[in-house]
Scaffold this active site. Sequence first.
Site, PDB file in Angstrom:
ATOM      1  N   LYS A   1       0.823  -1.214   0.000  1.00  0.00           N
ATOM      2  CA  LYS A   1       0.000   0.000   0.000  1.00  0.00           C
ATOM      3  C   LYS A   1       0.853   1.258   0.000  1.00  0.00           C
ATOM      4  CE  LYS A   1      -3.743  -2.229   2.336  1.00  0.00           C
ATOM      5  NZ  LYS A   1      -4.515  -2.335   3.558  1.00  0.00           N
TER       6      LYS A   1
ATOM      7  N   GLU B   1      -3.586   6.561   8.754  1.00  0.00           N
ATOM      8  CA  GLU B   1      -4.579   7.291   7.954  1.00  0.00           C
ATOM      9  C   GLU B   1      -5.643   7.847   8.887  1.00  0.00           C
ATOM     10  OE1 GLU B   1      -6.367   4.906   4.884  1.00  0.00           O
ATOM     11  OE2 GLU B   1      -4.596   5.025   3.606  1.00  0.00           O
TER      12      GLU B   1
ATOM     13  N   HIS C   1     -15.418  -7.640   6.466  1.00  0.00           N
ATOM     14  CA  HIS C   1     -14.578  -7.533   5.271  1.00  0.00           C
ATOM     15  C   HIS C   1     -14.892  -8.572   4.201  1.00  0.00           C
ATOM     16  CE1 HIS C   1     -12.430  -4.407   7.258  1.00  0.00           C
ATOM     17  NE2 HIS C   1     -12.184  -5.191   8.278  1.00  0.00           N
TER      18      HIS C   1
ATOM     19  N   ARG D   1      -6.130  -8.169 -10.048  1.00  0.00           N
ATOM     20  CA  ARG D   1      -6.696  -9.459 -10.494  1.00  0.00           C
ATOM     21  C   ARG D   1      -8.113  -9.237 -11.001  1.00  0.00           C
ATOM     22  NH1 ARG D   1      -7.568  -9.049  -4.900  1.00  0.00           N
ATOM     23  NH2 ARG D   1      -9.802  -8.971  -4.504  1.00  0.00           N
TER      24      ARG D   1
HETATM   25  C1  MV4 Z   1     -10.389   2.533   5.753  1.00  0.00           C
HETATM   26  C2  MV4 Z   1     -11.590   2.751   6.460  1.00  0.00           C
HETATM   27  C3  MV4 Z   1     -11.762   3.966   7.067  1.00  0.00           C
HETATM   28  N1  MV4 Z   1     -10.811   4.911   6.992  1.00  0.00           N
HETATM   29  N2  MV4 Z   1      -9.470   3.502   5.688  1.00  0.00           N
HETATM   30  C4  MV4 Z   1     -11.103  -2.101   4.880  1.00  0.00           C
HETATM   31  C5  MV4 Z   1     -10.579  -2.953   3.764  1.00  0.00           C
HETATM   32  C6  MV4 Z   1      -9.437  -2.211   3.205  1.00  0.00           C
HETATM   33  N3  MV4 Z   1      -9.360  -2.393   1.802  1.00  0.00           N
HETATM   34  C7  MV4 Z   1      -9.665  -0.790   3.580  1.00  0.00           C
HETATM   35  N4  MV4 Z   1     -10.670  -0.784   4.589  1.00  0.00           N
HETATM   36  C8  MV4 Z   1     -11.030   0.368   5.206  1.00  0.00           C
HETATM   37  N5  MV4 Z   1     -10.148   1.378   5.139  1.00  0.00           N
HETATM   38  C9  MV4 Z   1      -9.686   4.664   6.316  1.00  0.00           C
HETATM   39  N6  MV4 Z   1      -8.757   5.607   6.261  1.00  0.00           N
HETATM   40  C10 MV4 Z   1     -12.517   1.735   6.520  1.00  0.00           C
HETATM   41  C11 MV4 Z   1     -12.245   0.537   5.896  1.00  0.00           C
HETATM   42  C12 MV4 Z   1     -13.269  -0.447   6.017  1.00  0.00           C
HETATM   43  C13 MV4 Z   1     -13.927  -0.923   4.919  1.00  0.00           C
HETATM   44  C14 MV4 Z   1     -13.631  -0.477   3.651  1.00  0.00           C
HETATM   45  C15 MV4 Z   1     -14.285  -0.975   2.583  1.00  0.00           C
HETATM   46  C16 MV4 Z   1     -15.260  -1.941   2.758  1.00  0.00           C
HETATM   47  C17 MV4 Z   1     -15.582  -2.381   3.988  1.00  0.00           C
HETATM   48  C18 MV4 Z   1     -14.921  -1.883   5.100  1.00  0.00           C
HETATM   49  C19 MV4 Z   1     -15.271  -2.333   6.354  1.00  0.00           C
HETATM   50  C20 MV4 Z   1     -14.641  -1.853   7.428  1.00  0.00           C
HETATM   51  C21 MV4 Z   1     -13.629  -0.910   7.270  1.00  0.00           C
END
Ligand code: MV4
Length: 499
Positions: A118, A202, A237, A294
């Site tokens: 990342k 973040e 997730h 992917r």
């Molecule tokens: C975040 C967030 C809130 N703030 N980043 C979860 C999976 C990963 N790809 C990134 N994720 C998140 N990043 C910041 N700065 C909340 C999530 C997150 C989330 C994001 C997408 C889909 C479902 C989620 C469930 C919980 C938290």
Amino acid sequence: MHKIKKLLVANRGEISLRIMRTAKEMGIKTVAVYSEADRNSPHVKFADEAVCLGPPPSNQSYLLADKIIEVSKEMGVDAIHPGYGFLSENAAFAKKVTDAGIIFVGPSPESIEVMGSKLAAKNAVLKYGIPMVPGTDHAISDIPSAKQKAKEVGYPILIKASAGGGGKGMRIVEEESEFEEQMLRAISEAQSAFGDGAVFIEKYITSPRHIEIQVLGDQFGDVVYLFERECSIQRRHQKVIEEAPSAVVSPKMRKAMGEAAVMVAKACDYYGAGTVEFIVDENLDFYFLEMNTRLQVEHPVTEMITGKDLVQEQIWVAEGKPLSFKQEDLKINGHSLEIRVYAEDPRNNFLPDIGKLQTYIRPQGPGIRVDDGFEQGMDIPIYYDPMIAKLIVHDESREKAIQRMIRAIDDYQITGIETTLGFCRFVLEHHAFKSGGFDTKFVEKYFSPDKLDIQWDDEELVLLAGLAIEIFEKNKSSLKDSRSSQLTGNKTNWKNRLI
Ligand code: MV4
């Protein structure tokens, strides 16, 4: 240009079948691989040839990179498609395949490598002005300066592992007093889980939406976007429902996100199919999070609204053809929804439910697509992901697509194992889903197992109560005390008795 004649699919189940169907239509011979647990699977029967890799556990079968390459050479295969999961985002595997003179149906090892980190991904896109969540673009290790940075960003903050993905290795920090402990924990977790202790900070977006953009690039540097997928309905997730287009994305926002996604792809010289993941806050501001290099599980909703076969496009790009269409040629047709049918028990904390598919009858009709890898009578193996099928619908509007999906769920007959079908039905009927006003907290906020019982609205309850009183009045004299004393209890009991 190298025309692919024989393709090995280094995967199993629904995605292996889905890839081989397209290959067959393109006149390409197919080779399946399988573990001992999948000997009788449809993907093995469908392939022109099939090779057993080893015992059921993935690390003794589907993850055996060298063995898969060896098999490919023996079988005279000229390309390998990795599907999703397993070896699909393994840069070393992609490199070994290419070095063996075999086409890897996917991006270059270098693109996989950059986007697999990342922090490397953030740095690669830095100069393109892509919106990103406030935070650090480098690994934090010094506690005082990390604390200072967290203060500047403002609590709550999120500590993420650079090598993590899909929510793994994330820690929310609500206030400064917890910072040091959480940071040290995040580092040691990242080190043991990914062999890379790099973590960064973040700003934590409390209730974001997850919206991703499908991109497709060729080996000549052209990249197009195939619009968005809304993936906010998830549980721990794990995505539950995906749709395209999103109910909240305007044409202007779509263009801005699409163009940002194309820049992300160009920043790492991307070719093939890829997905750029954004989070969207309550003001509908979007921020780049990461790129998945992917074909994704939920790619069918994009296929339904664009009319493109993404696997065919992947194969053409891998053969060295230029993209067969331009951005202006793409438009959104109607609306598509996908639900993931898991062998899990929603009444029992979504525990995987293994066993035999005693009855397995798929829904049918216009605008319905089922991507699965099982047949009636088969056992669901315990070794792999418990997803048994993807049910995808298409219709001219979101409302119609929801109605079609509910009908299709009702027509889906599965017995022998518990599934998430009823849970998906609950989501689709919920006002927050129907209105489009939901975020990634939907399941936490609205779901509890009792919601799977029959839900009555007030009007129905008043009618039924009235009917009950009438029957009671008519039969007063003949009703025994024991019978009427049973007519107490909680609301759910009452409602279920009134059916
Ligand atoms: C975040 C967030 C809130 N703030 N980043 C979860 C999976 C990963 N790809 C990134 N994720 C998140 N990043 C910041 N700065 C909340 C999530 C997150 C989330 C994001 C997408 C889909 C479902 C989620 C469930 C919980 C938290």
